[in-house]
Design an enzyme around this catalytic site. Sequence first.
Site, PDB file in Angstrom:
ATOM      1  N   SER A   1     -13.103  -0.191  -1.142  1.00 32.74           N
ATOM      2  CA  SER A   1     -12.689  -1.597  -1.039  1.00 32.74           C
ATOM      3  C   SER A   1     -13.696  -2.335  -0.160  1.00 32.74           C
ATOM      4  CB  SER A   1     -11.309  -1.675  -0.380  1.00 32.74           C
ATOM      5  OG  SER A   1     -10.980  -3.009  -0.057  1.00 32.74           O
TER       6      SER A   1
ATOM      7  N   TYR B   1      -5.607   0.426   7.149  1.00 29.08           N
ATOM      8  CA  TYR B   1      -6.024   0.397   5.730  1.00 29.08           C
ATOM      9  C   TYR B   1      -7.553   0.337   5.650  1.00 29.08           C
ATOM     10  CZ  TYR B   1      -6.831  -1.066   0.942  1.00 29.08           C
ATOM     11  OH  TYR B   1      -7.308  -1.137  -0.349  1.00 29.08           O
TER      12      TYR B   1
HETATM   13  P1  NAP Z   1      -1.369  -0.632  -7.471  1.00 26.13           P
HETATM   14  O1  NAP Z   1      -1.175  -1.519  -8.652  1.00 26.13           O
HETATM   15  O2  NAP Z   1      -0.345  -0.663  -6.392  1.00 26.13           O
HETATM   16  O3  NAP Z   1      -1.568   0.876  -7.976  1.00 26.13           O
HETATM   17  C1  NAP Z   1      -1.635   1.940  -7.058  1.00 26.13           C
HETATM   18  C2  NAP Z   1      -1.419   3.247  -7.782  1.00 26.13           C
HETATM   19  O4  NAP Z   1      -1.487   4.321  -6.840  1.00 26.13           O
HETATM   20  C3  NAP Z   1      -0.076   3.342  -8.476  1.00 26.13           C
HETATM   21  O5  NAP Z   1      -0.270   3.915  -9.751  1.00 26.13           O
HETATM   22  C4  NAP Z   1       0.713   4.286  -7.587  1.00 26.13           C
HETATM   23  O6  NAP Z   1       1.626   5.001  -8.406  1.00 26.13           O
HETATM   24  C5  NAP Z   1      -0.387   5.191  -7.064  1.00 26.13           C
HETATM   25  N1  NAP Z   1      -0.040   5.891  -5.831  1.00 26.13           N
HETATM   26  C6  NAP Z   1       0.233   5.357  -4.620  1.00 26.13           C
HETATM   27  N2  NAP Z   1       0.537   6.330  -3.751  1.00 26.13           N
HETATM   28  C7  NAP Z   1       0.465   7.510  -4.425  1.00 26.13           C
HETATM   29  C8  NAP Z   1       0.690   8.871  -4.081  1.00 26.13           C
HETATM   30  N3  NAP Z   1       1.061   9.238  -2.840  1.00 26.13           N
HETATM   31  N4  NAP Z   1       0.519   9.816  -5.030  1.00 26.13           N
HETATM   32  C9  NAP Z   1       0.161   9.469  -6.273  1.00 26.13           C
HETATM   33  N5  NAP Z   1      -0.075   8.207  -6.664  1.00 26.13           N
HETATM   34  C10 NAP Z   1       0.089   7.238  -5.746  1.00 26.13           C
HETATM   35  O7  NAP Z   1      -2.750  -0.956  -6.738  1.00 26.13           O
HETATM   36  P2  NAP Z   1      -4.249  -1.116  -7.302  1.00 26.13           P
HETATM   37  O8  NAP Z   1      -4.709  -2.462  -6.921  1.00 26.13           O
HETATM   38  O9  NAP Z   1      -4.363  -0.679  -8.709  1.00 26.13           O
HETATM   39  O10 NAP Z   1      -4.988  -0.084  -6.356  1.00 26.13           O
HETATM   40  C11 NAP Z   1      -5.799   0.977  -6.860  1.00 26.13           C
HETATM   41  C12 NAP Z   1      -6.832   1.342  -5.790  1.00 26.13           C
HETATM   42  O11 NAP Z   1      -7.707   0.228  -5.585  1.00 26.13           O
HETATM   43  C13 NAP Z   1      -6.242   1.656  -4.424  1.00 26.13           C
HETATM   44  O12 NAP Z   1      -6.929   2.761  -3.868  1.00 26.13           O
HETATM   45  C14 NAP Z   1      -6.503   0.398  -3.608  1.00 26.13           C
HETATM   46  O13 NAP Z   1      -6.608   0.665  -2.236  1.00 26.13           O
HETATM   47  C15 NAP Z   1      -7.815  -0.062  -4.209  1.00 26.13           C
HETATM   48  N6  NAP Z   1      -8.102  -1.491  -4.035  1.00 26.13           N
HETATM   49  C16 NAP Z   1      -7.213  -2.449  -4.441  1.00 26.13           C
HETATM   50  C17 NAP Z   1      -7.522  -3.791  -4.238  1.00 26.13           C
HETATM   51  C18 NAP Z   1      -6.577  -4.903  -4.614  1.00 26.13           C
HETATM   52  O14 NAP Z   1      -6.759  -6.039  -4.140  1.00 26.13           O
HETATM   53  N7  NAP Z   1      -5.602  -4.662  -5.475  1.00 26.13           N
HETATM   54  C19 NAP Z   1      -8.740  -4.145  -3.624  1.00 26.13           C
HETATM   55  C20 NAP Z   1      -9.618  -3.143  -3.244  1.00 26.13           C
HETATM   56  C21 NAP Z   1      -9.306  -1.825  -3.463  1.00 26.13           C
HETATM   57  P3  NAP Z   1       3.095   5.518  -7.999  1.00 26.13           P
HETATM   58  O15 NAP Z   1       3.696   4.491  -7.099  1.00 26.13           O
HETATM   59  O16 NAP Z   1       3.778   5.642  -9.333  1.00 26.13           O
HETATM   60  O17 NAP Z   1       2.849   6.827  -7.342  1.00 26.13           O
END
Ligand code: NAP
Length: 248
Positions: free
Chosen positions: A135, A148
């Site tokens: 990120s 985070y």
């Molecule tokens: P999201 O829509 O909340 O998806 C997160 C995913 O991670 C979900 O499928 C969730 O599934 C899974 N997850 C969370 N904890 C878990 C665990 N303990 N074991 C297995 N699966 C787990 O968020 P996203 O935006 O797609 O995020 C994906 C990645 O991108 C993350 O690493 C996040 O930090 C990074 N990111 C996001 C952003 C943003 O602004 N959205 C920006 C920069 C980086 P379940 O709840 O079903 O387990």
Amino acid sequence: MARTALITGASAGIGAAVAKRLSRRGYRLILLARREDRLQALRTECLELGAPEVQVAALDISDRKACEDFFKSTRELHVLINSAGLAAGTDPMDRAKLSDWEAMVETNVMGLLYITRLAVDSLKATRGHIVNLGSVAGHWTYPGGGVYCATKAAVRALSEGLRLDLMGTGVRITNIEPGMVETEFSVVRYGGDKGKADKVYSGMEPLTADDVAESIEWCLDRPARVNIQEMMIFPTDQAGVGFVNRRP
Ligand code: NAP
């Protein structure tokens, strides 16, 4: 022969968007997350989009034993997408809940490490590709985001460490570093409060999960001699962390 991609965090957001894109490209998929109902629905969609085979498994990646058990029966992998991750809370560090810190460190750092370590021999055998979801938070810290941001700085360092230690194996390691992406990320961060989550994106146009997935697909598609080490992607409305153009 179809290539196999394992995607963590496939039940939502960026992970799910990557699963759909790789389905259209004929990848076999292994989709992991905790919510199995979501994974089953995505499995149907991926098969319709063209994936020849989709395995889903409910797995908490912060549970080391569960990860080890899962990998006892996992086969050849060409691609690993480490997308599972979360931000929990925005409390200042002198008031934050230890349980929020544990959830972030155990998932974003330890979970990523368990999965990567368990998958790495297979990826070495195929000269495969690891894509980590870091990120912009791994470069800049903001108030209420200290832990985070620390986990994402760790993802950056771990990506670097993997590149150094796997040099010569042909395995590529890419760290994708998005700015604001509208997924379930903020809903999770605010403990399910959709109103607070919507405010994060009010008046600005964030990235979509598919914007990030498209860039990941592009990195995977480069010739084997090319490794995109890091890719930082901001929405046009976000000039930097904490600098967002909002229209009234
Ligand atoms: P999201 O829509 O909340 O998806 C997160 C995913 O991670 C979900 O499928 C969730 O599934 C899974 N997850 C969370 N904890 C878990 C665990 N303990 N074991 C297995 N699966 C787990 O968020 P996203 O935006 O797609 O995020 C994906 C990645 O991108 C993350 O690493 C996040 O930090 C990074 N990111 C996001 C952003 C943003 O602004 N959205 C920006 C920069 C980086 P379940 O709840 O079903 O387990």
